[in-house]
Design an enzyme around this catalytic site. Sequence first.
Site, short mmCIF file in Angstrom:
data_model
loop_
_atom_site.label_atom_id
_atom_site.label_comp_id
_atom_site.label_asym_id
_atom_site.label_seq_id
_atom_site.Cartn_x
_atom_site.Cartn_y
_atom_site.Cartn_z
N ASN A 41 0.78 -1.24 0.00
CA ASN A 41 0.00 0.00 0.00
C ASN A 41 0.82 1.29 0.00
O ASN A 41 0.36 2.30 -0.51
CB ASN A 41 -0.99 -0.01 1.18
CG ASN A 41 -0.30 -0.10 2.52
OD1 ASN A 41 0.79 -0.65 2.64
ND2 ASN A 41 -0.94 0.44 3.54
N GLU A 48 5.14 -4.57 11.96
CA GLU A 48 4.19 -3.45 11.80
C GLU A 48 2.97 -4.03 11.09
O GLU A 48 3.01 -4.27 9.89
CB GLU A 48 4.82 -2.35 10.94
CG GLU A 48 6.08 -1.73 11.50
CD GLU A 48 5.83 -0.87 12.73
OE1 GLU A 48 4.69 -0.39 12.91
OE2 GLU A 48 6.77 -0.70 13.52
N CYS A 104 -2.82 1.55 6.96
CA CYS A 104 -2.97 0.79 8.21
C CYS A 104 -3.61 1.60 9.33
O CYS A 104 -4.20 1.04 10.24
CB CYS A 104 -1.63 0.22 8.65
SG CYS A 104 -0.36 1.47 8.60
P1 NAD Z 1 0.63 -9.15 3.26
O1 NAD Z 1 0.90 -9.65 4.64
O2 NAD Z 1 -0.24 -9.94 2.38
O3 NAD Z 1 2.01 -8.98 2.47
C1 NAD Z 1 3.07 -8.23 3.00
C2 NAD Z 1 4.39 -8.79 2.47
O4 NAD Z 1 4.57 -10.12 2.96
C3 NAD Z 1 4.45 -8.88 0.94
O5 NAD Z 1 5.75 -8.52 0.53
C4 NAD Z 1 4.21 -10.36 0.70
O6 NAD Z 1 4.77 -10.81 -0.50
C5 NAD Z 1 4.92 -10.97 1.89
N1 NAD Z 1 4.49 -12.33 2.24
C6 NAD Z 1 3.34 -12.96 1.90
N2 NAD Z 1 3.33 -14.21 2.45
C7 NAD Z 1 4.50 -14.35 3.12
C8 NAD Z 1 5.06 -15.39 3.91
N3 NAD Z 1 4.43 -16.55 4.07
N4 NAD Z 1 6.27 -15.19 4.48
C9 NAD Z 1 6.91 -14.02 4.33
N5 NAD Z 1 6.43 -12.99 3.58
C10 NAD Z 1 5.23 -13.15 3.00
O7 NAD Z 1 0.10 -7.65 3.44
P2 NAD Z 1 -0.40 -6.64 2.31
O8 NAD Z 1 -1.71 -7.10 1.80
O9 NAD Z 1 0.70 -6.36 1.34
O10 NAD Z 1 -0.58 -5.31 3.17
C11 NAD Z 1 -1.72 -5.05 3.92
C12 NAD Z 1 -1.49 -5.23 5.39
O11 NAD Z 1 -0.35 -4.51 5.81
C13 NAD Z 1 -2.64 -4.68 6.22
O12 NAD Z 1 -2.94 -5.56 7.27
C14 NAD Z 1 -2.08 -3.39 6.76
O13 NAD Z 1 -2.68 -2.92 7.93
C15 NAD Z 1 -0.66 -3.74 6.96
N6 NAD Z 1 0.17 -2.53 7.03
C16 NAD Z 1 0.69 -2.16 8.23
C17 NAD Z 1 1.45 -1.00 8.33
C18 NAD Z 1 2.06 -0.57 9.64
O14 NAD Z 1 2.95 0.26 9.62
N7 NAD Z 1 1.61 -1.09 10.77
C19 NAD Z 1 1.67 -0.23 7.20
C20 NAD Z 1 1.13 -0.64 5.99
C21 NAD Z 1 0.38 -1.80 5.91
#
Ligand code: NAD
Length: 477
Positions: free
Chosen positions: A156, A252, A286
């Site tokens: 995002n 995060e 987020c």
């Molecule tokens: P996601 O967890 O689907 O993916 C995040 C990353 O993890 C991607 O690079 C993905 O390829 C990787 N990934 C997927 N499966 C994995 C695994 N098994 N092992 C290791 N890595 C893996 O999240 P998303 O859909 O990209 O993002 C949305 C989420 O991120 C929401 O829950 C949002 O709240 C959170 N977010 C949090 C913050 C914060 O600062 N707290 C900021 C932005 C987004």
Amino acid sequence: MTNLTQVMQYGLYVNGRWEKTPVNMDVLNKYTQESVVKISVATKEHVDVAVKSAKEALRTTFAPYERYEVLMKAAQLLLERKEEFAKILAIEVGKSIRESRGEVERAATTLQVSAEEAKRIHGEGVPVESAQGSENRMAFTLRVPVGVIAAITPFNVPLNLVCHKLGPAIAAGNSVVLKPAEVTPICALKLAELMEEAGLPKGRLQVVTGDGAEIGEWLLDNQDVNMFTFTGSPRVGELIRSKAGSRKVSLELGNNSATVVHKDADLEKATTLVSQKSFNNAGQVCISVQRIYVHKDIYEKFVTKLKEKTEKLVVGNPMDEKTDIGPMIRLSEAERVEQWVKEAVEQGAEIKLGGKREGAFYLPTILTNVNDDMKVCRQEVFGPVVAIAIYEEIEEVIRKVNDSNYGLQAGLFTNDLQFAMKAAREIEVGGLIVNDASAYRVDHMPYGGVKKSGNGKEGPKYAIEEMTEERIIVLNL
Ligand code: NAD
């Protein structure tokens, strides 16, 4: 300027070289749904070579003032190419071009603040001589890099959140293996080019693209990775923590952010800020406002004003200067949000605005008459939907805000100092924003959640604490 109208191919960035692989993945323009870039898909061998060269790079001296210079130069280059990066963000995320420009500026700030922090990393004196028998000793601590850091980032905010990992990791003297989100990897790859141009020594940054679950597993299997810094969903974050063993993990994660509007609030200001901060990036932020608790005395007025302001938001092509809100990241995400709203309505919620999907677009939606157990309140919507509920008592609303598995940030509009300070003590979050919505962040502040929103802090100064070890040195004199 990057021409993303022709399909380009990007390699992996491993050991200071760009390497294209035979297997590729398409990255789509989220508005047109056409493929704009093909990215290389890394194998386990690529990941292992990346970690090995990241580890080897640590043997070469990279002094704090050099880290400062590289990061400052990278920030300057990023600002010079603001428009190019903003266009990529608008294309790969579907974020409006104006918001995308803001992300590039913030990413440059994150790199600058990281650069400044590179010069301030220090330990402290420890008065060991105060212990009986240690009269002739002195001690101090050093902060040393943790070593190889695996950075895994979400779709995002794919430029600034990458900078929030690279900036402090490099400032602290670490090497990074970066795994950007597969649907939005282009900015991260362009940033690696820019870091190279800024003079980052070979091996200090590796970028491996491909399947998140596979690469994640290979990184977790590789014991030369010393730390994982992850931003993304709670599901994946918890998986990483469970497999990382005794290595450092910084998470995060998500939130179902609450914002409280008390009876004494400035309604004009509150509705303006809430309408701005609930629907940015189609709610895929987020700390995007999701649950709004409004005091009963001002409830009707608040809903009317919020609706008036939200109606004015322009939904459309992210490249259009007038657009406020673009499509969601995937059609399936818009369909999920549609389903959750439908379910809420079946359970008694009322749609005051929006409630419609058009392809991958979901229109800004205001729900009322909600209860805390509906999915749109209880879970993280991560879409352009707010749910407004009424409260009467301060104790009651604090209890409601805390009745969540998450705890990243919350907002509170009030001029009642007693309420604000009670909320500061009792609301279970990493950050409480008074007289603004939950979605306030500047890049040097400590940022991170409690409960299922994760652990550890970002913001370069705070991330550097996570990304260094404190080593004590005792002198027996
Ligand atoms: P996601 O967890 O689907 O993916 C995040 C990353 O993890 C991607 O690079 C993905 O390829 C990787 N990934 C997927 N499966 C994995 C695994 N098994 N092992 C290791 N890595 C893996 O999240 P998303 O859909 O990209 O993002 C949305 C989420 O991120 C929401 O829950 C949002 O709240 C959170 N977010 C949090 C913050 C914060 O600062 N707290 C900021 C932005 C987004």
